[in-house]
Design an enzyme around this catalytic site. Structure first.
Site, short mmCIF file in Angstrom:
data_model
loop_
_atom_site.label_atom_id
_atom_site.label_comp_id
_atom_site.label_asym_id
_atom_site.label_seq_id
_atom_site.Cartn_x
_atom_site.Cartn_y
_atom_site.Cartn_z
CE LYS A 80 -1.24 6.98 4.17
NZ LYS A 80 0.15 6.54 4.30
CG ASP A 81 0.65 1.97 3.50
OD1 ASP A 81 1.13 3.03 3.06
OD2 ASP A 81 0.44 1.76 4.71
CB THR A 122 7.57 13.97 4.92
OG1 THR A 122 6.70 13.01 4.31
CG2 THR A 122 8.30 14.71 3.82
N GLY A 145 9.35 4.89 9.87
CA GLY A 145 8.82 4.22 11.05
C GLY A 145 7.31 4.32 11.12
CG ASN A 146 5.33 2.52 14.51
OD1 ASN A 146 5.45 3.54 15.19
ND2 ASN A 146 5.72 1.33 14.95
CB VAL A 147 1.82 7.04 13.43
CG1 VAL A 147 1.34 7.14 12.01
CG2 VAL A 147 1.06 5.99 14.20
#
Length: 307
Positions: A80-81, A122, A145-147
């Site tokens: 999706k990125d 989000t 940021g990352n998860v």
């Protein structure tokens, strides 16, 4: 199989998990591999919303350059990125079997706020728009940021909850007990899928990766990404799409959506198509959206994002 395949990846925990998954599958086939991790601009700049960074390819550009320079042979991404148009010379080499496609709301133990006021976090315009469409009384704030970083920010702030892709949290065992499945939220095109790209003239890597490809996931994500590309959304418009193969009916079930940034306008389409019509399915569904108010809505979205 003597040549070592250098696997390029971002250096976040999730990205490394994905790279190691591909590495193991290649190793199991007898190929030698090496993982090379790099930081992308999307990981380094955390104080701006993604759409302000000229978002298309923000997480993939660094690896694209490394491949073109010959520093890595292949790159592993959350699909999706990945921009719908790959750089010249780089091709999609494998799509792995899809994981959980759902978005989830991670909260802090109570969901009473759903009926009252709340602040939800989000970094996705798609999630923001769909949330505000369903809960117009809520406030949505940006989360980057990352998860791991995003989960920590949720804990550190007084937000009611934050929206994540279920697959990312599940892959690194970060999914908490306090979450809601958002089965009403249409996911990002190709959400839950991993893609591996390679140079189009690297026959060794292409031959190896072809053995990892899952045809059902490849077809469904191709439909979703064609829908996205036809709407000209890139990653910076509130566009969701999900295609599923119904084996019993031998057909594709498609659901696509385009929303205004504030969620007040929503254009959606749901269609079932025979499997042999899949190659133009995303295009035709997007054209129907565009012809029924979507073209004007996309122009308004682009104008708003330029401000």
């Amino acid at each position: 199989m003597s040549k070592t395949i250098r696997i390029g990846t971002r250096d976040s925990e999730l990205a490394l998990w994905q790279a190691k998954t591909v590495e193991k599958q290649l190793n199991d086939l007898g190929y030698r591999t090496e993982i090379i991790a790099v930081k992308s601009q999307g990981d380094l700049v955390l104080d701006k919303p993604l759409y302000e960074l000229g978002i298309t390819g923000i997480f993939t550009k660094t690896l694209d350059i490394a491949m073109i320079k010959g520093e890595v042979d292949i790159a592993v991404h959350s699909m999706k990125d990945v921009p719908t148009a790959l750089p010249q010379g780089i091709v999609q080499a494998a799509v792995l079997p899809r994981a959980n496609v759902l978005d989830i709301l991670v909260h802090k133990g109570s969901t009473e706020f759903l009926e009252t006021s709340a602040t939800i976090a989000t970094g996705s315009l798609r999630r923001q728009a769909q949330w505000l469409n369903r809960y117009p009384q809520h406030t949505v704030v940006d989360l980057r940021g990352n998860v791991n970083t995003r989960m920590q920010k949720l804990n550190d702030n007084d937000w009611s909850g934050a929206v994540f892709a279920a697959a990312g949290l599940e892959r690194i065992n970060l999914k908490p007990q306090t979450y809601l499945n958002l089965d009403w939220m249409i996911p990002a095109p190709a959400q839950g899928a991993m893609v591996v790209v390679a140079m189009e003239n690297d026959h060794h890597a292409l031959e190896a990766l072809a053995q990892l490809n899952d045809i059902e996931t490849e077809v469904c994500t191709a439909i979703e990404r064609q829908f996205l590309r036809t709407l000209e959304g890139g990653c910076s418009a509130p566009i969701g799409a999900i295609a599923k193969y119904d084996e019993a009916q031998d057909e594709i079930q498609f659901h696509g959506v385009l929303l205004s940034l504030d969620g007040k306008e929503k254009l959606e389409i749901q269609r079932n198509f025979p499997i042999n019509e899949w190659k133009k399915l995303g295009f035709h569904c997007a054209k129907e959206i565009l012809d029924n108010g979507g073209a004007a809505l996309m122009e308004r979205i682009k104008a708003q994002l330029k401000k």
